[in-house]
Design a protein around this motif. Structure first.
Motif, PDB file in Angstrom:
ATOM      1  N   ARG A 179       0.916  -1.258   0.143  1.00  0.00           N
ATOM      2  CA  ARG A 179       0.068   0.025   0.108  1.00  0.00           C
ATOM      3  C   ARG A 179       0.802   1.265  -0.098  1.00  0.00           C
ATOM      4  N   TYR A 180       2.118   1.116   0.576  1.00  0.00           N
ATOM      5  CA  TYR A 180       2.778   2.297   0.857  1.00  0.00           C
ATOM      6  C   TYR A 180       3.886   2.232  -0.473  1.00  0.00           C
ATOM      7  N   PHE A 181       4.404   1.168  -0.763  1.00  0.00           N
ATOM      8  CA  PHE A 181       5.338   1.152  -1.836  1.00  0.00           C
ATOM      9  C   PHE A 181       4.722   1.560  -3.125  1.00  0.00           C
ATOM     10  N   MET A 182       3.303   1.331  -3.567  1.00  0.00           N
ATOM     11  CA  MET A 182       2.795   1.856  -4.637  1.00  0.00           C
ATOM     12  C   MET A 182       2.570   3.504  -4.765  1.00  0.00           C
ATOM     13  N   GLU A 183       2.774   4.206  -3.532  1.00  0.00           N
ATOM     14  CA  GLU A 183       2.867   5.449  -3.269  1.00  0.00           C
ATOM     15  C   GLU A 183       4.322   6.051  -3.772  1.00  0.00           C
ATOM     16  N   THR A 184       5.443   5.333  -4.064  1.00  0.00           N
ATOM     17  CA  THR A 184       6.455   5.788  -4.336  1.00  0.00           C
ATOM     18  C   THR A 184       6.802   5.932  -5.795  1.00  0.00           C
ATOM     19  N   GLU A 185       7.751   6.552  -6.350  1.00  0.00           N
ATOM     20  CA  GLU A 185       7.960   6.756  -7.836  1.00  0.00           C
ATOM     21  C   GLU A 185       8.371   5.481  -8.296  1.00  0.00           C
ATOM     22  N   HIS A 186       8.475   4.207  -7.653  1.00  0.00           N
ATOM     23  CA  HIS A 186       8.646   3.087  -7.966  1.00  0.00           C
ATOM     24  C   HIS A 186       7.855   1.977  -8.179  1.00  0.00           C
ATOM     25  N   ALA A 187       6.389   2.652  -8.363  1.00  0.00           N
ATOM     26  CA  ALA A 187       5.541   1.784  -8.618  1.00  0.00           C
ATOM     27  C   ALA A 187       5.489   1.034 -10.079  1.00  0.00           C
ATOM     28  N   ALA A 188       6.299   1.627 -10.712  1.00  0.00           N
ATOM     29  CA  ALA A 188       6.305   1.038 -12.095  1.00  0.00           C
ATOM     30  C   ALA A 188       6.853  -0.285 -12.040  1.00  0.00           C
ATOM     31  N   LEU A 189       7.567  -0.743 -11.143  1.00  0.00           N
ATOM     32  CA  LEU A 189       7.924  -2.135 -11.024  1.00  0.00           C
ATOM     33  C   LEU A 189       6.622  -3.140 -10.955  1.00  0.00           C
ATOM     34  N   VAL A 190       5.675  -2.684 -10.489  1.00  0.00           N
ATOM     35  CA  VAL A 190       4.287  -3.377 -10.505  1.00  0.00           C
ATOM     36  C   VAL A 190       3.456  -2.923 -11.822  1.00  0.00           C
ATOM     37  N   GLU A 191       3.442  -1.885 -12.132  1.00  0.00           N
ATOM     38  CA  GLU A 191       2.553  -1.604 -13.330  1.00  0.00           C
ATOM     39  C   GLU A 191       3.127  -2.111 -14.566  1.00  0.00           C
ATOM     40  N   GLU A 192       4.676  -2.330 -14.666  1.00  0.00           N
ATOM     41  CA  GLU A 192       5.036  -2.607 -15.903  1.00  0.00           C
ATOM     42  C   GLU A 192       4.947  -4.358 -16.394  1.00  0.00           C
ATOM     43  N   ARG A 193       4.432  -4.870 -15.188  1.00  0.00           N
ATOM     44  CA  ARG A 193       4.380  -6.676 -15.152  1.00  0.00           C
ATOM     45  C   ARG A 193       2.975  -6.883 -14.975  1.00  0.00           C
ATOM     46  N   PRO A 194       2.076  -7.322 -16.211  1.00  0.00           N
ATOM     47  CA  PRO A 194       0.567  -7.378 -16.106  1.00  0.00           C
ATOM     48  C   PRO A 194       0.192  -8.214 -15.091  1.00  0.00           C
ATOM     49  N   CYS A 195       1.008  -9.361 -14.836  1.00  0.00           N
ATOM     50  CA  CYS A 195       0.260 -10.399 -13.920  1.00  0.00           C
ATOM     51  C   CYS A 195       0.358  -9.837 -12.268  1.00  0.00           C
ATOM     52  N   VAL A 196       1.592  -9.174 -12.263  1.00  0.00           N
ATOM     53  CA  VAL A 196       1.761  -8.491 -10.867  1.00  0.00           C
ATOM     54  C   VAL A 196       0.690  -7.554 -10.632  1.00  0.00           C
ATOM     55  N   ARG A 197       0.386  -6.704 -11.628  1.00  0.00           N
ATOM     56  CA  ARG A 197      -0.560  -5.626 -11.896  1.00  0.00           C
ATOM     57  C   ARG A 197      -1.733  -6.195 -11.488  1.00  0.00           C
ATOM     58  N   ALA A 198      -2.048  -7.076 -12.109  1.00  0.00           N
ATOM     59  CA  ALA A 198      -3.538  -7.610 -11.802  1.00  0.00           C
ATOM     60  C   ALA A 198      -3.983  -8.250 -10.620  1.00  0.00           C
ATOM     61  N   TRP A 199      -2.857  -8.686 -10.080  1.00  0.00           N
ATOM     62  CA  TRP A 199      -2.885  -9.575  -8.788  1.00  0.00           C
ATOM     63  C   TRP A 199      -2.886  -8.514  -7.691  1.00  0.00           C
ATOM     64  N   TRP A 200      -2.395  -7.281  -7.792  1.00  0.00           N
ATOM     65  CA  TRP A 200      -2.125  -6.113  -6.678  1.00  0.00           C
ATOM     66  C   TRP A 200      -3.489  -5.334  -6.894  1.00  0.00           C
ATOM     67  N   GLU A 201      -4.027  -5.268  -8.168  1.00  0.00           N
ATOM     68  CA  GLU A 201      -5.382  -4.438  -8.221  1.00  0.00           C
ATOM     69  C   GLU A 201      -6.531  -5.074  -7.610  1.00  0.00           C
TER      70      GLU A 201
END
Length: 228
Positions: A179-201
């Motif tokens: 929840r906090y990590f996704m507020e950093t400028e490095h949230a792209a680590l999740v956003e650019e990986r479609p399966c990880v992004r879907a899991w997080w969403e």
């Protein structure tokens, strides 16, 4: 009548307190969040050390019915689910499924948490508390966490959740820090990986996660102090 379960922690909950609260919310257990003051040193008072946690840390869970006091967030999470919603610990109930939950809980604790926590501390907490950001350390941790998320991407391309096709504590345990990590400028680590992004969403959309997120302002409640 007061709830039989109390959780002691900071009013703006830390990821550790949030892990315990999230499991209580998922299990539908009525509880009371008892706020402590870090600044006043409530967690270092003799009574707290003697009766709640001798290491002076939060969260602490107390159950009046069983006269039980527990500390360490992952132990609290396991206890709550073992007692109230065991399927989140066992998957389909087979030994192999339960073992897979354990494997990914260990991955969260040993591989994901140290790197994500270091990035959050540097990118969110340090600026708010007036400390310099160690950019070289951040860059190295981002590089390493990217490799961890590559493993997650491969895993989540084969199953809906980390331990299989149903949500488990292995997934839920990631939520508070993510929840906090996704507020950093490095949230792209999740956003650019479609399966990880879907899991997080899907994880953050769970009703229990939404309720817990309301207790977790993106600035850890430090913004007002930083402005003073």
């Amino acid at each position: 009548m007061a709830p039989a379960v109390k959780v002691y922690g900071w009013a703006v909950v830390s990821p550790f307190v949030a892990r315990a609260v999230l499991c209580l919310e998922e299990a539908g257990v009525e509880y009371e969040l008892v706020p402590l003051s870090r600044e006043a040193g409530d967690h270092r008072l003799p009574d707290f050390l003697a009766r709640k946690n001798p290491f002076g840390q939060v969260p602490v869970l107390q159950e009046a019915d069983d006269d039980l006091t527990l500390f360490e967030s992952r132990a609290i999470a396991r206890h709550v689910l073992r007692k109230h919603k065991p399927e989140l610990l066992t998957g389909d109930g087979s030994p192999g499924s339960a073992a897979m939950v354990d494997v990914w809980l260990e991955v969260e604790a040993q591989q994901h948490h140290p790197l994500a926590a270091a990035i959050v501390m540097q990118c969110i907490v340090s600026p708010l508390t007036g400390r310099a950001v160690d950019q070289a350390a951040v860059d190295e941790d981002v590089r390493k966490l990217g490799k961890v998320f590559d493993v997650y991407e491969a895993r989540l391309s084969a199953s809906r959740y980390l331990a299989g096709d149903s949500v488990s504590l292995a997934d839920l345990s990631h939520f508070p820090l993510m929840r906090y990590f996704m507020e950093t400028e490095h949230a792209a680590l999740v956003e650019e990986r479609p399966c990880v992004r879907a899991w997080w969403e899907e994880l953050r959309a769970r009703p229990a996660a939404r309720r817990v997120a309301e207790l977790m302002p993106p600035d850890f409640g430090l913004g007002k102090k930083a402005d003073q």
